[in-house]
Design a protein around this motif. Structure first.
Motif, PDB file in Angstrom:
ATOM      1  N   HIS A  17      -5.521   8.793  -2.665  1.00  0.00           N
ATOM      2  CA  HIS A  17      -5.392   7.601  -3.361  1.00  0.00           C
ATOM      3  C   HIS A  17      -6.723   7.049  -3.596  1.00  0.00           C
ATOM      4  O   HIS A  17      -7.150   6.531  -4.447  1.00  0.00           O
ATOM      5  N   ALA A  18      -7.594   7.599  -2.725  1.00  0.00           N
ATOM      6  CA  ALA A  18      -9.115   7.211  -2.878  1.00  0.00           C
ATOM      7  C   ALA A  18      -9.677   7.957  -4.006  1.00  0.00           C
ATOM      8  O   ALA A  18     -10.452   7.270  -4.788  1.00  0.00           O
TER       9      ALA A  18
ATOM     10  N   ARG B 125      -1.741   1.297  -6.413  1.00  0.00           N
ATOM     11  CA  ARG B 125      -3.010   2.062  -6.428  1.00  0.00           C
ATOM     12  C   ARG B 125      -4.266   0.890  -6.303  1.00  0.00           C
ATOM     13  O   ARG B 125      -5.088   1.032  -5.579  1.00  0.00           O
ATOM     14  N   GLN B 126      -3.686  -0.082  -6.890  1.00  0.00           N
ATOM     15  CA  GLN B 126      -4.872  -1.184  -6.948  1.00  0.00           C
ATOM     16  C   GLN B 126      -4.895  -1.880  -5.529  1.00  0.00           C
ATOM     17  O   GLN B 126      -6.169  -2.089  -5.003  1.00  0.00           O
TER      18      GLN B 126
ATOM     19  N   GLU C  97      -6.784   0.423  -3.178  1.00  0.00           N
ATOM     20  CA  GLU C  97      -8.159   0.356  -3.379  1.00  0.00           C
ATOM     21  C   GLU C  97      -8.896  -0.650  -2.571  1.00  0.00           C
ATOM     22  O   GLU C  97      -9.884  -0.804  -1.821  1.00  0.00           O
TER      23      GLU C  97
ATOM     24  N   ASN D 169     -11.249  -0.740   0.506  1.00  0.00           N
ATOM     25  CA  ASN D 169     -12.512  -1.570   0.380  1.00  0.00           C
ATOM     26  C   ASN D 169     -12.547  -2.310   1.530  1.00  0.00           C
ATOM     27  O   ASN D 169     -13.887  -2.199   2.106  1.00  0.00           O
TER      28      ASN D 169
ATOM     29  N   THR E 252       0.865  -1.187   0.016  1.00  0.00           N
ATOM     30  CA  THR E 252       0.075   0.062  -0.022  1.00  0.00           C
ATOM     31  C   THR E 252       0.811   1.165   0.134  1.00  0.00           C
ATOM     32  O   THR E 252       0.522   2.324  -0.496  1.00  0.00           O
TER      33      THR E 252
ATOM     34  N   SER F  37      -8.104   6.262  -7.254  1.00  0.00           N
ATOM     35  CA  SER F  37      -8.855   4.667  -7.599  1.00  0.00           C
ATOM     36  C   SER F  37     -10.446   4.853  -7.963  1.00  0.00           C
ATOM     37  O   SER F  37     -10.826   3.685  -8.120  1.00  0.00           O
TER      38      SER F  37
ATOM     39  N   ILE G 200     -12.710   5.112  -5.509  1.00  0.00           N
ATOM     40  CA  ILE G 200     -13.350   4.446  -4.229  1.00  0.00           C
ATOM     41  C   ILE G 200     -13.787   5.690  -3.455  1.00  0.00           C
ATOM     42  O   ILE G 200     -14.741   5.410  -2.357  1.00  0.00           O
TER      43      ILE G 200
END
Ligand code: C2E
Ligand code: MG
Ligand code: MG
Ligand code: MG
Length: 288
Positions: A80-81, A24-25, A28, A32, A9, A84, A86
């Motif tokens: 980052h949110a 980034r994945q 996410e 989540n 992360t 991505s 989210i």
């Protein structure tokens, strides 16, 4: 395994594009999980009416209570949110929680919620707000959305339409971090802002920097001339408070009044209902 995920992360600053995409994945995924596992928290920072010295509202500031890393501030994950996507889920969560929390505060207190650019474009924003207002039986005028100048810079016409649509619900819109972005003053004419928030970088320098005092005063004059109210953020000292009050700033927010805290810890500043009491008052108002 959580540790592994954590490691991935936080390497988002790599120059390598592939690394960054992977990071980034994994953020996410982590966010989540944070939503599913209830790891997000809302903190509240009280806002003071400078002229009456009364607490008149609170800004909600999100935190991530990470199982291994402890309490993480929004500066470490909001961007980052946003990147991505989210953020729309996270933002919907924050809005629902904020309006639920409003039920635990005095009815004359406002609740301010920060809204990201992507949320403005999300189709769920308006319905989330309308639903949360209805579910918690909150006067829409108690809800204040804080947006930054960056929201105004992409797809201006759509943004204008969306903000007007939000205003129709009856809520208020503030321009956050005023003076730190690249937007033009003409936006103040076109957009339906109720309030300007003077950025803390100006407030910080008030005591010893003539330019910061001048900018603060000028901002206040613009707000007054355009019929908006004005909040100073980042107020940390008595001298700052004194100066801001003297020049007619409407509201003050900062560590001098209170740090952002969980709602339970703010009972010494304003009456805070327990969740049970709030549920009871909601049941009564729905019945009546
Ligand atoms: P912001 O909306 O401009 O919030 C003000 C920031 O200044 C907060 O940082 C607050 O803790 C800090 N602050 C308040 N008083 C003082 C003071 O007297 N001195 C100093 N040095 N700092 C003070 P925080 O909580 O780390 O939040 C940072 C930013 O993250 C916020 O800036 C906001 O843009 C964003 N953010 C926070 N919560 C949310 C959220 O739920 N959604 C979105 N989209 N963004 C959020
Ligand atoms: Mg804000
Ligand atoms: Mg701000
Ligand atoms: Mg900020």
């Amino acid at each position: 395994q959580a540790k592994e995920a954590g490691k991935r992360t936080w390497c988002v600053f790599s120059q390598n594009l592939e690394d960054r995409a992977r990071a980034r994945q994994s953020i996410e995924l982590d966010l989540n999980k944070a939503l599913e596992n209830n790891e997000l928290r809302l903190f509240f920072q009280p806002q003071l009416n400078a002229q009456t010295n009364e607490i008149i509202g609170a800004e909600t500031l999100i935190r991530w209570q990470h199982p291994t890393r402890g309490l993480i501030g929004p500066d470490h994950f909001i961007q980052h949110a946003e990147d991505s996507g989210i953020i729309t889920r996270l933002g919907d969560w924050a809005l629902r929680e904020a309006l639920k929390a409003a039920r635990r505060m005095p009815e004359n207190m406002r609740v301010a919620v920060n809204i990201s650019p992507l949320q403005i474009h999300s189709s769920s924003l308006v319905t989330t707000i309308i639903n949360a207002i209805a579910v918690n039986q909150i006067d829409p005028a108690r809800l204040e959305l804080e947006i930054t100048e960056s929201v105004l810079m992409t797809d201006t016409e759509f943004t204008l339409k969306r903000l007007n649509q939000l205003k129709e619900i009856g809520l208020r819109i503030s321009l956050d971090d005023f003076g730190t972005g690249f937007s033009s003053l003409s936006y103040l004419r076109r957009f339906p802002f109720d309030k300007l928030k003077i950025d803390k970088s100006f407030v910080e320098d008030i005591d010893h920097n003539h330019e910061s005092r001048a900018i603060t005063k000028a901002t206040l004059q613009i707000a007054k001339a355009l019929n908006m109210s004005c909040t100073a953020e980042g107020v940390e000292t008595e001298t700052q408070k004194q100066y801001l009050t003297e020049i007619g700033c409407d509201e003050l927010q900062g560590y001098l009044i209170s740090r952002p805290q969980p709602l339970d810890k703010l009972g010494h500043l304003f009456p805070v209902l327990t969740e049970e009491e709030a549920a009871k008052s909601l049941a009564q108002s729905t019945a009546g």
